[in-house]
Design a protein around this motif. Structure first.
Motif, PDB file in Angstrom:
ATOM      1  N   LYS A  14       0.839  -1.207   0.000  1.00  0.00           N
ATOM      2  CA  LYS A  14       0.000   0.000   0.000  1.00  0.00           C
ATOM      3  C   LYS A  14       0.867   1.248   0.000  1.00  0.00           C
ATOM      4  O   LYS A  14       0.568   2.226  -0.708  1.00  0.00           O
ATOM      5  N   TYR A  15       1.949   1.241   0.780  1.00  0.00           N
ATOM      6  CA  TYR A  15       2.869   2.378   0.801  1.00  0.00           C
ATOM      7  C   TYR A  15       3.439   2.618  -0.595  1.00  0.00           C
ATOM      8  O   TYR A  15       3.544   3.763  -1.051  1.00  0.00           O
ATOM      9  N   THR A  16       3.792   1.538  -1.289  1.00  0.00           N
ATOM     10  CA  THR A  16       4.357   1.639  -2.636  1.00  0.00           C
ATOM     11  C   THR A  16       3.362   2.256  -3.611  1.00  0.00           C
ATOM     12  O   THR A  16       3.695   3.202  -4.340  1.00  0.00           O
ATOM     13  N   THR A  17       2.148   1.731  -3.640  1.00  0.00           N
ATOM     14  CA  THR A  17       1.163   2.261  -4.578  1.00  0.00           C
ATOM     15  C   THR A  17       0.773   3.694  -4.221  1.00  0.00           C
ATOM     16  O   THR A  17       0.545   4.518  -5.118  1.00  0.00           O
ATOM     17  N   ASP A  18       0.736   4.018  -2.918  1.00  0.00           N
ATOM     18  CA  ASP A  18       0.428   5.392  -2.514  1.00  0.00           C
ATOM     19  C   ASP A  18       1.506   6.367  -3.004  1.00  0.00           C
ATOM     20  O   ASP A  18       1.192   7.477  -3.441  1.00  0.00           O
ATOM     21  N   LEU A  19       2.785   5.951  -2.911  1.00  0.00           N
ATOM     22  CA  LEU A  19       3.862   6.805  -3.422  1.00  0.00           C
ATOM     23  C   LEU A  19       3.643   7.130  -4.888  1.00  0.00           C
ATOM     24  O   LEU A  19       3.770   8.284  -5.321  1.00  0.00           O
ATOM     25  N   ILE A  20       3.301   6.121  -5.653  1.00  0.00           N
ATOM     26  CA  ILE A  20       3.133   6.302  -7.095  1.00  0.00           C
ATOM     27  C   ILE A  20       1.908   7.158  -7.395  1.00  0.00           C
ATOM     28  O   ILE A  20       1.961   8.093  -8.212  1.00  0.00           O
ATOM     29  N   LEU A  21       0.793   6.879  -6.727  1.00  0.00           N
ATOM     30  CA  LEU A  21      -0.436   7.626  -6.987  1.00  0.00           C
ATOM     31  C   LEU A  21      -0.308   9.082  -6.562  1.00  0.00           C
ATOM     32  O   LEU A  21      -0.835   9.986  -7.220  1.00  0.00           O
ATOM     33  N   ASN A  22       0.408   9.331  -5.473  1.00  0.00           N
ATOM     34  CA  ASN A  22       0.571  10.701  -4.994  1.00  0.00           C
ATOM     35  C   ASN A  22       1.501  11.516  -5.892  1.00  0.00           C
ATOM     36  O   ASN A  22       1.320  12.718  -6.074  1.00  0.00           O
ATOM     37  N   HIS A  23       2.528  10.859  -6.416  1.00  0.00           N
ATOM     38  CA  HIS A  23       3.512  11.546  -7.251  1.00  0.00           C
ATOM     39  C   HIS A  23       3.097  11.579  -8.709  1.00  0.00           C
ATOM     40  O   HIS A  23       3.304  12.568  -9.413  1.00  0.00           O
ATOM     41  N   GLY A  24       2.532  10.466  -9.176  1.00  0.00           N
ATOM     42  CA  GLY A  24       2.315  10.257 -10.599  1.00  0.00           C
ATOM     43  C   GLY A  24       3.431   9.403 -11.169  1.00  0.00           C
ATOM     44  O   GLY A  24       4.539   9.354 -10.620  1.00  0.00           O
ATOM     45  N   LYS A  25       3.169   8.728 -12.279  1.00  0.00           N
ATOM     46  CA  LYS A  25       4.117   7.760 -12.809  1.00  0.00           C
ATOM     47  C   LYS A  25       5.243   8.388 -13.624  1.00  0.00           C
ATOM     48  O   LYS A  25       6.262   7.742 -13.871  1.00  0.00           O
ATOM     49  N   ILE A  26       5.077   9.628 -14.037  1.00  0.00           N
ATOM     50  CA  ILE A  26       6.096  10.282 -14.862  1.00  0.00           C
ATOM     51  C   ILE A  26       7.197  10.858 -13.966  1.00  0.00           C
ATOM     52  O   ILE A  26       6.930  11.514 -12.956  1.00  0.00           O
ATOM     53  N   GLY A  27       8.453  10.615 -14.348  1.00  0.00           N
ATOM     54  CA  GLY A  27       9.577  11.212 -13.627  1.00  0.00           C
ATOM     55  C   GLY A  27       9.804  10.640 -12.247  1.00  0.00           C
ATOM     56  O   GLY A  27      10.253  11.358 -11.349  1.00  0.00           O
ATOM     57  N   LEU A  28       9.528   9.359 -12.064  1.00  0.00           N
ATOM     58  CA  LEU A  28       9.689   8.720 -10.759  1.00  0.00           C
ATOM     59  C   LEU A  28      10.363   7.372 -10.903  1.00  0.00           C
ATOM     60  O   LEU A  28      10.023   6.570 -11.781  1.00  0.00           O
ATOM     61  N   MET A  29      11.350   7.127 -10.041  1.00  0.00           N
ATOM     62  CA  MET A  29      11.977   5.819  -9.890  1.00  0.00           C
ATOM     63  C   MET A  29      11.983   5.522  -8.393  1.00  0.00           C
ATOM     64  O   MET A  29      12.454   6.333  -7.601  1.00  0.00           O
ATOM     65  N   LEU A  30      11.446   4.374  -8.006  1.00  0.00           N
ATOM     66  CA  LEU A  30      11.369   4.040  -6.592  1.00  0.00           C
ATOM     67  C   LEU A  30      12.670   3.396  -6.116  1.00  0.00           C
ATOM     68  O   LEU A  30      13.266   2.569  -6.817  1.00  0.00           O
ATOM     69  N   GLY A  31      13.103   3.790  -4.924  1.00  0.00           N
ATOM     70  CA  GLY A  31      14.326   3.241  -4.336  1.00  0.00           C
ATOM     71  C   GLY A  31      14.450   3.722  -2.905  1.00  0.00           C
ATOM     72  O   GLY A  31      13.474   4.163  -2.288  1.00  0.00           O
ATOM     73  N   GLY A  32      15.661   3.657  -2.378  1.00  0.00           N
ATOM     74  CA  GLY A  32      15.882   3.988  -0.984  1.00  0.00           C
ATOM     75  C   GLY A  32      16.584   5.313  -0.781  1.00  0.00           C
ATOM     76  O   GLY A  32      17.140   5.899  -1.703  1.00  0.00           O
ATOM     77  N   ASP A  33      16.551   5.754   0.485  1.00  0.00           N
ATOM     78  CA  ASP A  33      17.340   6.915   0.880  1.00  0.00           C
ATOM     79  C   ASP A  33      18.819   6.667   0.613  1.00  0.00           C
ATOM     80  O   ASP A  33      19.568   7.568   0.268  1.00  0.00           O
ATOM     81  N   CYS A  34      19.237   5.422   0.820  1.00  0.00           N
ATOM     82  CA  CYS A  34      20.641   5.033   0.634  1.00  0.00           C
ATOM     83  C   CYS A  34      20.669   3.516   0.485  1.00  0.00           C
ATOM     84  O   CYS A  34      19.677   2.910   0.050  1.00  0.00           O
TER      85      CYS A  34
END
Length: 325
Positions: A284-304
């Motif tokens: 749910k956290y993952t899909t929320d990140l994408i829905l809140n940001h939008g799919k354009i210009g986003l790559m999911l990963g970590g702080d470090c």
């Protein structure tokens, strides 16, 4: 859409079928060098099915420094040549990984900014971080001479990683921006010239480089000192810096953002939903990140980097969620 197209589209703010995902960690023991390191990278990326590969420079953190006894000794450094083991062995590592997996996924290699290379190298010859800062206060130009030399070597490394090993770009790590280390003016005068020398050289050979504004050890940075550094994708420590993906995209001028997950760990603790969440919570956290940001210009990963002890199944949960929307 294949993984290479997905990642290159994300980096260049084009349409993607799914938001790409990438996480990495430091390898240790036999997996930190030689063929063992190559095999470990390939095993991890194939078994997790991550969208792109970030090769770790484990074993090559310390830049090869001479003995430093006086400030004058910093002026004795000479640029490394392409056949020096520090450069040649990293290029060969990258080339072997690219030859195996590069046709199906983009590959990026971790390159440190010269100040980080210098600090790691100083530690290897018996100097502390405090010693390095004291040398800067004593004779800034002597240390800057050393940074200039290291910049030439790291720039050559970046060039060969792209042109010879076949990497799609570099993952360029800048550090030293903590609030208690330099003022912004001091940083720009002392460190920025060598930072930019390497990054701008890499940009001559690839348009697809990533900058990592490292929040190592949980220390906040004066992010504005790196805000205008020219890289296609920007990765910052969302949780350390208190700058969300959504707010951060305005800070970085609309470039592609990489991150979203807290990854802090040490010998005592692991922080963040990546380590503690259930499958349902993490997805749910993952899909929320994408829905809140939008799919354009986003790559999911970590702080470090993530903790090497993390169960890879948790990575697969994130990928599954990202590919569901």
């Amino acid at each position: 859409m294949d993984k290479r197209t997905r990642v290159l589209n994300a980096m260049n703010k084009k349409e993607v079928d799914h938001v790409p995902v990438g996480f990495w960690f430091h390898f240790a023991g036999e997996e930190a060098s030689g063929q063992g390191c190559i095999n470990a990278h390939l095993k991890y990326y194939r078994e997790t099915d991550l969208d792109f590969v970030k090769i770790m420079c484990d074993g090559y953190f310390p830049y090869p420094l001479p003995e430093i006894k006086t400030a004058e000794d910093w002026k004795s450094l000479k640029p490394l040549t392409s056949d020096h083991p520090f450069i040649r062995e990293q290029v060969e590592r990258a080339k072997a990984i690219v030859e195996d997996i590069g046709k199906e996924r983009c590959v990026f290699y971790n390159v440190f900014a010269p100040f980080s290379s210098l600090r790691f190298g100083a530690e290897a010859v018996g100097l502390t971080d405090s010693d390095v800062m004291e040398y800067i206060r004593e004779d800034k130009n002597a240390v800057m001479d050393a940074l200039d030399v290291i910049a030439q070597s790291n720039a050559l490394l970046a060039e060969l990683l792209i042109t010879e090993a076949g990497c799609d770009g570099v993952y360029y790590c800048v550090q030293g921006g903590e609030y208690d280390r330099f003022t912004p003016e001091e940083y720009r005068k002392t460190i920025t010239p060598s930072d930019l020398y390497v990054l701008e050289h890499a940009n001559r050979f690839s348009d697809n480089n990533i900058i990592h504004m490292c929040g190592w050890a949980g220390n906040r940075n004066q992010l504005a000192i790196w805000q205008d550094y020219p890289a296609k994708v920007v990765n910052w420590a969302v949780f350390v810096e208190g700058l969300s993906l959504d707010a951060g995209r305005y800070f970085i001028g609309g470039r592609t953002s990489l991150g979203g997950f807290e990854t802090h760990w040490d010998e005592h603790t692991q922080q963040g939903i990546l380590y503690t969440g259930t499958k349902e919570e993490l997805q749910k956290y993952t899909t929320d990140l994408i829905l809140n940001h939008g799919k354009i210009g986003l790559m999911l990963g970590g702080d470090c980097t993530i903790d090497a002890k993390l169960d890879w199944e948790r990575i697969r949960w994130i990928i599954e969620a990202a590919r569901s929307i």
